[in-house]
Design an enzyme around this catalytic site. Structure first.
Site, mmCIF file in Angstrom:
data_model
loop_
_atom_site.group_PDB
_atom_site.id
_atom_site.type_symbol
_atom_site.label_atom_id
_atom_site.label_comp_id
_atom_site.label_asym_id
_atom_site.label_seq_id
_atom_site.Cartn_x
_atom_site.Cartn_y
_atom_site.Cartn_z
ATOM 1 N N LYS A 79 1.057 -1.534 -0.197
ATOM 2 C CA LYS A 79 0.086 0.201 0.127
ATOM 3 C C LYS A 79 0.913 1.587 0.175
ATOM 4 O O LYS A 79 2.020 1.584 0.221
ATOM 5 C CB LYS A 79 -0.689 -0.627 1.249
ATOM 6 C CG LYS A 79 -2.312 0.482 1.288
ATOM 7 C CD LYS A 79 -2.895 0.778 2.708
ATOM 8 C CE LYS A 79 -4.178 2.235 2.916
ATOM 9 N NZ LYS A 79 -4.839 1.553 3.955
ATOM 10 N N SER A 154 -9.553 1.939 2.702
ATOM 11 C CA SER A 154 -8.802 2.751 2.346
ATOM 12 C C SER A 154 -7.882 1.841 1.130
ATOM 13 O O SER A 154 -7.056 2.806 0.432
ATOM 14 C CB SER A 154 -7.838 3.923 2.611
ATOM 15 O OG SER A 154 -7.124 2.922 3.742
ATOM 16 N N SER A 178 -9.999 -0.141 6.738
ATOM 17 C CA SER A 178 -9.720 -0.242 5.912
ATOM 18 C C SER A 178 -8.465 -1.487 5.423
ATOM 19 O O SER A 178 -7.999 -1.756 3.943
ATOM 20 C CB SER A 178 -8.267 0.599 5.299
ATOM 21 O OG SER A 178 -9.252 1.997 5.680
HETATM 22 N N1 GLN Z 1 -13.132 3.889 5.964
HETATM 23 C C1 GLN Z 1 -12.459 4.745 7.415
HETATM 24 C C2 GLN Z 1 -11.980 6.335 7.293
HETATM 25 O O1 GLN Z 1 -11.940 6.759 6.525
HETATM 26 C C3 GLN Z 1 -11.086 3.536 7.938
HETATM 27 C C4 GLN Z 1 -9.983 4.251 7.878
HETATM 28 C C5 GLN Z 1 -8.863 3.254 7.210
HETATM 29 O O2 GLN Z 1 -8.913 2.786 8.568
HETATM 30 N N2 GLN Z 1 -7.546 3.685 7.306
HETATM 31 O O3 GLN Z 1 -11.631 6.874 7.976
#
Ligand code: GLN
Length: 488
Positions: A79, A154, A178
């Protein structure tokens, strides 16, 4: 043999038996990405030269009959918020578009040592903020199961890349879901370790008390293999700890081990009633309930439990996460890192700060920096940040109490399957609600995996298996059994 479809385990066997070489394998993936990723958008950056060189080096070791790590010579993706020395690292943001990492993240160092072949860096929501991949500062990623759908976020690129067989496995990061949410949307395995089990050194920080790095793989066994390579104390991350897993002197045998392979009699599984309430897609609910029935058929004792503070988790997460985001993102000021308005249109230092941030950040980081700065400001700190921290303790306590009576918790990973591209992008609140089942786990610091448990409307549904702190082996044992049963 379709080389791109193999799991880590199968690839390892194939390499060892010289059915194919690492070089051959690496070329298969690079060509596939070159050909097919234009429409999916899973990768931000490829590093073919480094990948091919590593592959050659591992092939020589195989030729010499050297002992190999289970990940040696196996292509993987990282990532783009995890540093790989000498490679661009954007965190999905224009503000870091031209930033080159000057050192390896701890996990990357460990993987390199194990002989991993790094194909490149995967697309993501900007600074890991998002649940759809659409917040990437560059281009959105599409779901390989249906290109009109989002892959989740994400870790959008990592999950899509594994699902599309562009890589054998990938690394993601999980602050509020994420890893697990995109794994669920893409029908692959996504594992978030206990907070502290894996070093965060070299992970571009989003919210430091919640962030963890973990694997996205095709099978549960593969997730276990990657976790065992990346876990453990690192002196560069003071919150990392030596893994307490697999302690041979541990007096308490694991519940699954107690009953022998393939049997889970007397494994106590809790199903929290707060995770099956309005808002959940009834088709998803049905698939998950059927999966829970399977666990019952396998011999597990299923009981309904209550995690009473669940309804406050999203609100609590968005205060704590935003507060930490506002502090962590202060370093992007046009001076220290990345994009700078200096010498363009900024005329003094304050101007450099303001314009660099204004022009460099996308809408979502700006929204969260504002929220977090407000929550931490004098006069509001007690009402928001401090109160959210107290609620966090209550959420953690809910789990502590439950794990006195049960061994594992099962829930849906997400209330829905993959939604349409564009469906939620204009409505941040509905996007935030997609994290409702994953966020409490980060607030409590627990380990959890998402495994595919079926389809609803032709799209994958994820089952979330949550374990007590540092009981990752228990999660893997159960999830593996479950995976095998579903595949029968
Ligand atoms: N979707 C969640 C957010 O927008 C989690 C993001 C993540 O785990 N990095 O914060």
């Amino acid at each position: 043999m379709e080389l791109h479809k193999l799991t880590i385990k199968e690839t390892y066997e194939g390499l060892k038996k010289k059915k194919f070489s690492s070089l051959e394998l690496t070329r298969v993936f690079l060509e596939k990405i070159e050909k097919e990723d234009k429409k999916l958008g899973a990768f931000i950056n490829l590093s073919p030269e480094i990948a091919l060189n590593t592959a050659k080096r591992i092939d020589e070791k195989i030729e010499n009959g050297e002992d190999l790590s289970p990940l040696a010579g196996i292509p993987m993706a990282v990532k783009d918020n995890i540093l790989v020395e000498g490679e661009r690292c954007t965190a999905g943001s224009k503000i870091l578009e031209n930033y080159t990492a000057v050192y390896d993240a701890c996990v990357v160092e460990r993987l390199k040592k194990a002989g991993a072949v790094i194909l490149g860096k995967t697309n993501m929501d900007e600074f890991a903020m998002g649940s759809s991949g659409e917040n990437s500062g560059f281009f959105p990623t599409k779901n390989p199961h249906n290109e009109s759908r989002v892959p989740g976020g994400s870790s959008s690129g990592s999950a899509a890349a594994v699902a599309a067989s562009f890589t054998v496995y990938a690394l993601g990061s999980d602050t509020g879901g994420s890893i697990r949410q995109p794994a669920s949307f893409c029908g692959v395995v996504g594992f978030k370790p206990t907070y502290g089990a894996v070093s965060r050194f070299g992970l571009i920080a989003m919210a430091s008390s919640l962030d963890q790095i973990g694997p996205i793989t095709k099978t549960v066994d593969d997730a276990r293999t990657v976790f065992n390579v990346i876990k453990g104390k690192d002196q560069m991350d003071s919150t990392s700890v030596e893994s307490k897993i697999q302690n041979p002197k541990s007096p308490a045998p694991e519940p699954l081990a107690r009953y022998g392979a393939g049997k889970i009699q007397n494994l106590r599984i809790g199903v929290p009633r707060e995770y099956f309430v309005k808002g959940i897609d009834s088709k998803v609910e049905n698939v998950v309930k059927k999966a829970i029935d399977k666990a019952r058929e396998l011999g597990a004792k299923i009981e309904e439990i209550s995690l009473p503070h669940t309804e406050y988790a999203i609100a609590c997460y968005y205060i704590i996460m935003s507060s930490e985001v506002s502090a962590n993102l202060a370093r992007y000021d046009g001076i220290k890192f990345g994009y700078s308005a200096f010498s363009k249109n900024a005329h003094n230092l304050l101007d450099v700060y303001l314009k660099s941030r204004q022009e460099g950040f996308g809408d979502e980081p700006k929204r969260r920096i504002m929220l977090g700065t407000y929550a931490l400001s004098a006069g509001y700190y007690e009402a928001y940040y401090l109160r959210a921290q107290k609620v966090r303790s209550l959420i953690k306590k809910d789990f502590e109490e439950s794990f006195k009576k049960i061994d594992l918790i099962l829930t849906p990973t997400c209330p829905t399957t993959a939604f349409r591209l564009g469906e939620k992008i204009k409505d941040p609140l509905s996007m935030y609600l997609s994290d409702v089942f994953t966020v409490p786990i980060n607030l409590a610091g627990l380990p959890a995996v998402s495994v595919s448990c079926g389809k609803a409307g032709g799209l994958p549904v994820g089952l979330q298996v949550i374990g007590p702190w540092f009981k990752e082996e228990r999660i893997f044992d159960f999830a593996k059994l479950f995976e095998q049963t579903l595949n029968l």
